[in-house]
Design a protein around this motif. Structure first.
Motif, PDB file in Angstrom:
ATOM      1  N   ILE A   8      37.060  10.368  47.389  1.00 24.55           N
ATOM      2  CA  ILE A   8      36.039   9.056  47.173  1.00 24.55           C
ATOM      3  C   ILE A   8      35.861   9.142  45.554  1.00 24.55           C
ATOM      4  O   ILE A   8      35.638   8.045  45.006  1.00 24.55           O
ATOM      5  CB  ILE A   8      34.787   9.529  47.921  1.00 24.55           C
ATOM      6  CG1 ILE A   8      34.865   9.063  49.408  1.00 24.55           C
ATOM      7  CG2 ILE A   8      33.585   8.595  47.367  1.00 24.55           C
ATOM      8  CD1 ILE A   8      33.873   9.760  50.322  1.00 24.55           C
TER       9      ILE A   8
ATOM     10  N   GLN B 202      36.980   5.606  43.199  1.00 21.72           N
ATOM     11  CA  GLN B 202      36.041   4.733  42.301  1.00 21.72           C
ATOM     12  C   GLN B 202      36.129   5.207  40.751  1.00 21.72           C
ATOM     13  O   GLN B 202      35.058   5.010  39.912  1.00 21.72           O
ATOM     14  CB  GLN B 202      34.699   4.912  42.825  1.00 21.72           C
ATOM     15  CG  GLN B 202      34.085   6.417  43.114  1.00 21.72           C
ATOM     16  CD  GLN B 202      32.699   6.339  43.170  1.00 21.72           C
ATOM     17  OE1 GLN B 202      32.070   5.607  42.701  1.00 21.72           O
ATOM     18  NE2 GLN B 202      32.343   7.306  44.127  1.00 21.72           N
TER      19      GLN B 202
ATOM     20  N   PHE C  77      36.262   5.280  37.109  1.00 24.44           N
ATOM     21  CA  PHE C  77      35.915   4.329  35.839  1.00 24.44           C
ATOM     22  C   PHE C  77      36.144   5.147  34.543  1.00 24.44           C
ATOM     23  O   PHE C  77      36.818   4.476  33.718  1.00 24.44           O
ATOM     24  CB  PHE C  77      34.606   3.801  36.085  1.00 24.44           C
ATOM     25  CG  PHE C  77      34.288   3.083  35.093  1.00 24.44           C
ATOM     26  CD1 PHE C  77      34.599   1.542  35.090  1.00 24.44           C
ATOM     27  CD2 PHE C  77      33.536   3.565  33.711  1.00 24.44           C
ATOM     28  CE1 PHE C  77      34.190   0.941  33.992  1.00 24.44           C
ATOM     29  CE2 PHE C  77      33.169   2.717  32.940  1.00 24.44           C
ATOM     30  CZ  PHE C  77      33.390   1.361  33.064  1.00 24.44           C
ATOM     31  N   ASP C  78      35.345   6.362  34.310  1.00 24.29           N
ATOM     32  CA  ASP C  78      35.128   6.702  33.025  1.00 24.29           C
ATOM     33  C   ASP C  78      36.463   7.203  32.138  1.00 24.29           C
ATOM     34  O   ASP C  78      36.736   6.634  31.107  1.00 24.29           O
ATOM     35  CB  ASP C  78      34.403   8.184  33.269  1.00 24.29           C
ATOM     36  CG  ASP C  78      32.877   7.868  33.691  1.00 24.29           C
ATOM     37  OD1 ASP C  78      32.905   6.830  33.865  1.00 24.29           O
ATOM     38  OD2 ASP C  78      32.263   8.861  33.532  1.00 24.29           O
TER      39      ASP C  78
ATOM     40  N   TYR D 286      38.782   4.021  31.262  1.00 26.97           N
ATOM     41  CA  TYR D 286      37.848   3.188  30.412  1.00 26.97           C
ATOM     42  C   TYR D 286      37.805   3.613  29.081  1.00 26.97           C
ATOM     43  O   TYR D 286      38.118   3.104  28.185  1.00 26.97           O
ATOM     44  CB  TYR D 286      36.631   2.922  31.083  1.00 26.97           C
ATOM     45  CG  TYR D 286      35.738   2.017  30.119  1.00 26.97           C
ATOM     46  CD1 TYR D 286      35.602   0.603  30.284  1.00 26.97           C
ATOM     47  CD2 TYR D 286      34.761   2.738  29.317  1.00 26.97           C
ATOM     48  CE1 TYR D 286      34.965  -0.058  29.380  1.00 26.97           C
ATOM     49  CE2 TYR D 286      33.969   2.095  28.557  1.00 26.97           C
ATOM     50  CZ  TYR D 286      34.021   0.753  28.564  1.00 26.97           C
ATOM     51  OH  TYR D 286      33.080  -0.196  27.623  1.00 26.97           O
TER      52      TYR D 286
ATOM     53  N   ALA E  59      37.185   0.054  39.732  1.00 27.74           N
ATOM     54  CA  ALA E  59      36.007  -0.046  39.293  1.00 27.74           C
ATOM     55  C   ALA E  59      36.068  -0.713  37.971  1.00 27.74           C
ATOM     56  O   ALA E  59      34.863  -1.370  37.532  1.00 27.74           O
ATOM     57  CB  ALA E  59      35.357   1.419  38.983  1.00 27.74           C
TER      58      ALA E  59
ATOM     59  N   ILE F  35      36.185  -4.314  38.402  1.00 29.17           N
ATOM     60  CA  ILE F  35      34.673  -4.643  38.791  1.00 29.17           C
ATOM     61  C   ILE F  35      33.649  -5.004  37.668  1.00 29.17           C
ATOM     62  O   ILE F  35      33.058  -5.929  37.429  1.00 29.17           O
ATOM     63  CB  ILE F  35      34.041  -3.704  39.988  1.00 29.17           C
ATOM     64  CG1 ILE F  35      34.710  -4.032  41.189  1.00 29.17           C
ATOM     65  CG2 ILE F  35      32.490  -4.256  39.997  1.00 29.17           C
ATOM     66  CD1 ILE F  35      34.436  -2.821  42.032  1.00 29.17           C
ATOM     67  N   TYR F  36      33.742  -3.802  36.644  1.00 32.36           N
ATOM     68  CA  TYR F  36      32.998  -3.886  35.599  1.00 32.36           C
ATOM     69  C   TYR F  36      33.432  -5.129  34.662  1.00 32.36           C
ATOM     70  O   TYR F  36      32.469  -5.812  33.875  1.00 32.36           O
ATOM     71  CB  TYR F  36      33.331  -2.541  34.914  1.00 32.36           C
ATOM     72  CG  TYR F  36      32.680  -2.409  33.283  1.00 32.36           C
ATOM     73  CD1 TYR F  36      31.433  -2.176  33.264  1.00 32.36           C
ATOM     74  CD2 TYR F  36      33.619  -2.754  32.389  1.00 32.36           C
ATOM     75  CE1 TYR F  36      30.795  -2.293  32.003  1.00 32.36           C
ATOM     76  CE2 TYR F  36      32.916  -2.839  31.069  1.00 32.36           C
ATOM     77  CZ  TYR F  36      31.592  -2.485  30.868  1.00 32.36           C
ATOM     78  OH  TYR F  36      31.143  -2.660  29.646  1.00 32.36           O
TER      79      TYR F  36
ATOM     80  N   GLY G  79      33.883  -5.285  44.941  1.00 29.47           N
ATOM     81  CA  GLY G  79      33.371  -3.943  45.425  1.00 29.47           C
ATOM     82  C   GLY G  79      33.191  -3.888  46.865  1.00 29.47           C
ATOM     83  O   GLY G  79      33.449  -2.910  47.202  1.00 29.47           O
TER      84      GLY G  79
ATOM     85  N   LEU H 135      36.376  -2.564  47.789  1.00 27.68           N
ATOM     86  CA  LEU H 135      36.544  -1.221  47.644  1.00 27.68           C
ATOM     87  C   LEU H 135      35.847  -0.414  48.807  1.00 27.68           C
ATOM     88  O   LEU H 135      36.482   0.576  49.074  1.00 27.68           O
ATOM     89  CB  LEU H 135      35.989  -1.060  46.266  1.00 27.68           C
ATOM     90  CG  LEU H 135      35.950   0.382  45.768  1.00 27.68           C
ATOM     91  CD1 LEU H 135      37.352   1.055  45.761  1.00 27.68           C
ATOM     92  CD2 LEU H 135      35.141   0.654  44.527  1.00 27.68           C
ATOM     93  N   PHE H 136      34.803  -0.752  48.900  1.00 26.58           N
ATOM     94  CA  PHE H 136      33.947  -0.130  50.065  1.00 26.58           C
ATOM     95  C   PHE H 136      34.582  -0.101  51.468  1.00 26.58           C
ATOM     96  O   PHE H 136      34.726   0.918  51.836  1.00 26.58           O
ATOM     97  CB  PHE H 136      32.384  -1.000  50.386  1.00 26.58           C
ATOM     98  CG  PHE H 136      31.826  -0.299  51.354  1.00 26.58           C
ATOM     99  CD1 PHE H 136      30.963   0.610  51.225  1.00 26.58           C
ATOM    100  CD2 PHE H 136      31.690  -1.312  52.441  1.00 26.58           C
ATOM    101  CE1 PHE H 136      30.595   1.165  52.087  1.00 26.58           C
ATOM    102  CE2 PHE H 136      30.789  -0.563  53.535  1.00 26.58           C
ATOM    103  CZ  PHE H 136      30.081   0.623  53.567  1.00 26.58           C
TER     104      PHE H 136
ATOM    105  N   VAL I 283      37.529   2.383  51.157  1.00 27.07           N
ATOM    106  CA  VAL I 283      37.051   3.500  50.915  1.00 27.07           C
ATOM    107  C   VAL I 283      36.592   4.284  52.348  1.00 27.07           C
ATOM    108  O   VAL I 283      36.923   5.222  52.846  1.00 27.07           O
ATOM    109  CB  VAL I 283      35.877   3.979  49.813  1.00 27.07           C
ATOM    110  CG1 VAL I 283      35.053   5.242  49.963  1.00 27.07           C
ATOM    111  CG2 VAL I 283      36.527   3.797  48.498  1.00 27.07           C
TER     112      VAL I 283
ATOM    113  N   PRO J 247      31.176   4.022  47.272  1.00 25.63           N
ATOM    114  CA  PRO J 247      31.500   4.093  45.932  1.00 25.63           C
ATOM    115  C   PRO J 247      30.192   3.462  45.185  1.00 25.63           C
ATOM    116  O   PRO J 247      29.838   2.468  45.542  1.00 25.63           O
ATOM    117  CB  PRO J 247      32.785   3.474  45.725  1.00 25.63           C
ATOM    118  CG  PRO J 247      33.299   3.404  47.174  1.00 25.63           C
ATOM    119  CD  PRO J 247      31.969   3.298  48.010  1.00 25.63           C
TER     120      PRO J 247
ATOM    121  N   ALA K 292      30.687   1.932  42.244  1.00 21.61           N
ATOM    122  CA  ALA K 292      31.137   0.466  41.936  1.00 21.61           C
ATOM    123  C   ALA K 292      30.892  -0.341  42.802  1.00 21.61           C
ATOM    124  O   ALA K 292      30.509  -1.732  42.316  1.00 21.61           O
ATOM    125  CB  ALA K 292      32.692   0.614  41.690  1.00 21.61           C
ATOM    126  N   VAL K 293      30.658   0.022  44.056  1.00 20.52           N
ATOM    127  CA  VAL K 293      30.205  -1.241  44.897  1.00 20.52           C
ATOM    128  C   VAL K 293      28.902  -2.049  44.861  1.00 20.52           C
ATOM    129  O   VAL K 293      28.640  -3.075  44.912  1.00 20.52           O
ATOM    130  CB  VAL K 293      30.216  -0.585  46.510  1.00 20.52           C
ATOM    131  CG1 VAL K 293      29.712  -1.884  47.440  1.00 20.52           C
ATOM    132  CG2 VAL K 293      31.462  -0.267  46.778  1.00 20.52           C
TER     133      VAL K 293
ATOM    134  N   LEU L 278      27.113  -1.404  42.021  1.00 16.69           N
ATOM    135  CA  LEU L 278      26.879  -1.463  40.380  1.00 16.69           C
ATOM    136  C   LEU L 278      26.382  -2.862  40.240  1.00 16.69           C
ATOM    137  O   LEU L 278      25.235  -3.031  39.587  1.00 16.69           O
ATOM    138  CB  LEU L 278      28.287  -1.404  39.673  1.00 16.69           C
ATOM    139  CG  LEU L 278      28.238  -1.711  38.181  1.00 16.69           C
ATOM    140  CD1 LEU L 278      27.350  -0.577  37.472  1.00 16.69           C
ATOM    141  CD2 LEU L 278      29.837  -1.566  37.632  1.00 16.69           C
TER     142      LEU L 278
END
Lengths: 318, 295
Positions: free
Chosen positions: A249, A253, A255-256, A259, A274, A277-278, A294, A297-298, A301, B137, B139-140, B142
């Motif tokens: 999980i 997701q 990101f950090d 990025y 992620a 999406i951002y 999103g 992704l949900f 997952v 998650p 991101a979902v 966000l």
């Protein structure tokens, strides 16, 4: 979700068995009396509804609209989803996130188990020093880690290339600028950050395996590898399941790291879902589109964790 | 640990002696310590390098390979603190993390207790719903969460960086596990006979028993909030109310790549979490392991 049904019933047997049956018959009425339990869980549920259920529902609604953030969203049906299917960037992002997931589950988790095995060695000195040091990356902020690795891996001046140049005469490896190497670099940072944290769970599980099991297996003539597969792995099954699902999980997701280390580059070669999406929401003002990504992704997952839970639970029943 | 230095002599004669007959123990041991030692270096080197580089003049950071800065300077720190609103970022990060931690420990203990010690209609379902949020998650939610917070004018960092995060399912699960194992029903029973209300029982009798796991949860929650990056990045637009990670990110993305300042900032930013971790490491590691083994 099914983790509930697998993990929770696993708890009570660990509790002294004598307390349970008595409690069940005698205390049913007082413990269930009144609205006290609802009041205890109410603060959580209020926050949960406001900041989880409502946003998830809002995500589903938004995903069916087109909206730049001003005025009212325009309903467009499933068009965002159709666009996502055709969007090569989104496919790239899904592929990259799949790579991060595979790295976590197939490399980071086994490494954590190996580290835990090493730390579980009988009579190991300074076990706590190792345990605590390996955990430290988890304590640091991802920006700190990304910054340090960004400088260490710098193409012209980084320490890593300096060392490579001195040892092998190969320098100027573009760790963060080459599409493949950038994935390798991010995977290494993931490994570095997660392995100590995850090994804590494995170590606890290994320490709980009764010594007699190993001794019995050794008497039966089982070698080290065989003891590992027949005694260790089944005994730590529940913890492994927990670690695998948690890592999955988190990696899905991610990101950090991408990025901060590469901005998803070069090109889109490290772009995660992620980040997609951002980027859609906050750099391109495609709020409906971002929400649709999103939701995808949900779903992914959710379905994969269900499958993982089922697969890992079957292994446990054997 | 302290036991390490004194124990071996005893352990070797008592427990270790019978096993010593196996001849292959010694080379295995050497390899084991070698591997662990190398790992120790892999984990410590980047950190040592960062700390050392933060005390070097900008020109030396890349050119000098020595881990001991010569000449050592506080220049990076002075310029960071002089030119950037570092203390304001620091204050917001620490403040937000402390408030979020206190509230979240309380909320988790309440809910964990509710799930651990009561039978009530819908418990299985409610617990399942709570637990399932672990697999949503971030991101979902966000985008919708951002919109909801902004549209309801709640984007003040002291609200938006704290309130959505004070009820983590992981924490509730951890508390529930701990309470099932370590709070005997007899205590609650006795409290009821003494005429306490349910909340008084929780506050006076149960909470004190939870101290070890409250500590673990508090460290966990502090680390999570203090280090969180994506949500503050999205939410905070005013540079004076940046959190540390967002502030450092902005510095690093600036055109002159002020890595000298950022290194100093990274070292300072890591002080609170490393300190909290080192002080409460036992509780955190044991709390996490206990949950894992029993779960």
């Amino acid at each position: 979700m099914t983790a509930v049904t697998t993990t929770v019933p696993a708890g009570p047997p660990a509790v002294p068995a004598d307390a349970a049956p008595a409690a069940r018959t005698r205390r049913r009425s007082p413990s269930s009396g009144g609205n006290a339990p609802y009041l205890f869980i109410a603060p959580f549920y209020v926050l949960y509804v406001l900041f989880m259920i409502v946003p998830v529902l809002a995500a589903v609604y938004l995903s069916l609209t087109e909206w730049v953030g001003l005025g009212t969203p325009t309903f467009v049906g499933a068009r965002n989803y159709a666009d996502l299917l055709r969007d090569t960037s989104f496919r790239t992002a899904l592929g990259n996130s799949a790579v991060y997931v595979l790295v976590s589950v197939l490399i980071v988790v086994p490494c954590a188990l190996l580290v835990a095995q090493a730390l579980n060695a009988r009579g190991l000195r300074a076990r706590d020093l190792f345990r605590v040091t390996f955990f430290v990356p988890m304590v640091l902020s991802p920006i700190v880690i990304a910054l340090v690795y960004g400088l260490l891996l710098d193409r012209s001046y980084g320490v890593v290339n300096t060392v490579l140049r001195a040892l092998f005469g190969i320098g100027s490896v573009d760790w963060l600028g080459d599409p493949t190497l950038a994935k390798v670099a991010i995977s290494f940072v993931l490994l570095w950050r997660w392995v100590g944290y995850l090994s804590i769970f494995f170590l606890a599980a290994l320490q709980a395996v009764p010594r007699e099991l190993y001794e019995a297996a050794a008497l039966d003539g089982a070698g080290a590898l065989r003891r590992f597969t027949t005694v260790t792995l089944p005994a730590i099954q529940p913890v492994s399941a927990f670690v695998v699902v948690t890592s999955f999980i988190s990696a899905a997701q991610l990101f950090d790291e991408p990025y901060l280390l590469t901005r998803g580059g070069p090109g889109e070669s490290t772009l995660s879902v992620a980040m997609f999406i951002y980027r859609a929401a906050f750099e391109r003002q495609q709020l409906g589109y971002a929400a649709a990504a999103g939701v995808v992704l949900f779903l992914v997952v959710f379905v994969v964790s269900q499958v993982l839970n089922r697969v890992l639970a079957i292994g446990r029943a054997q | 640990m302290t036991a390490v230095t004194s124990a071996p002599s005893v352990a070797r004669t008592a427990a270790g002696a019978p096993r010593r007959r196996r001849p292959r123990v010694a080379p295995g041991r050497v390899a084991l310590y070698a591997v662990l030692g190398v790992l120790l270096l892999v984990f410590l080197f980047p950190l040592a390098w960062a700390v050392s580089a933060s005390f070097k003049p900008r020109g030396d950071i890349f050119s000098s390979t020595s881990l001991i800065p010569a000449p050592a300077t506080l220049d990076n720190y002075q310029r960071l603190l002089g030119e950037q609103p570092f203390w304001s970022w620091f204050g917001i990060s620490v403040g937000v993390a402390v408030v979020a931690t206190v509230v979240s420990v309380f909320v988790c203990a309440l809910a964990g207790y509710g799930f651990a010690k009561f039978r009530f209609a819908g418990k299985r379902l409610l617990f399942g719903v709570m637990f399932s949020s672990l697999s949503v998650p971030f991101a979902v939610i966000l985008v919708p969460l951002f919109i909801l917070v902004v549209k309801s004018h709640l984007s003040n960092p002291w609200f938006a960086l704290i309130v959505p995060w004070v009820a983590p399912a992981f924490g509730i699960f951890m508390m529930q596990q701990y309470i099932v194992q370590s709070v005997p029903d007899e205590i609650l029973e006795a409290g009821r006979i003494d005429g306490n209300t349910e909340f008084q029982i929780f506050r006076r009798l149960v909470l004190p028993l939870l101290r070890p796991s409250l500590g673990a949860l508090a460290v966990w929650s502090f680390l999570q909030t203090y280090n969180s990056f994506l949500w503050p990045l999205v939410l905070v637009s005013d540079s004076s109310s940046y959190t540390l990670p967002v502030g450092l990110n902005t510095l690093f993305q600036a055109e002159n790549r002020s890595f000298d300042l950022v290194l100093a900032g990274a070292v300072l930013a890591s002080v609170p979490t490393v300190l909290v971790f080192l002080l409460l490491r036992k509780q955190l590691l044991e709390g996490l392991s206990a949950g894992a083994v029993k779960g």
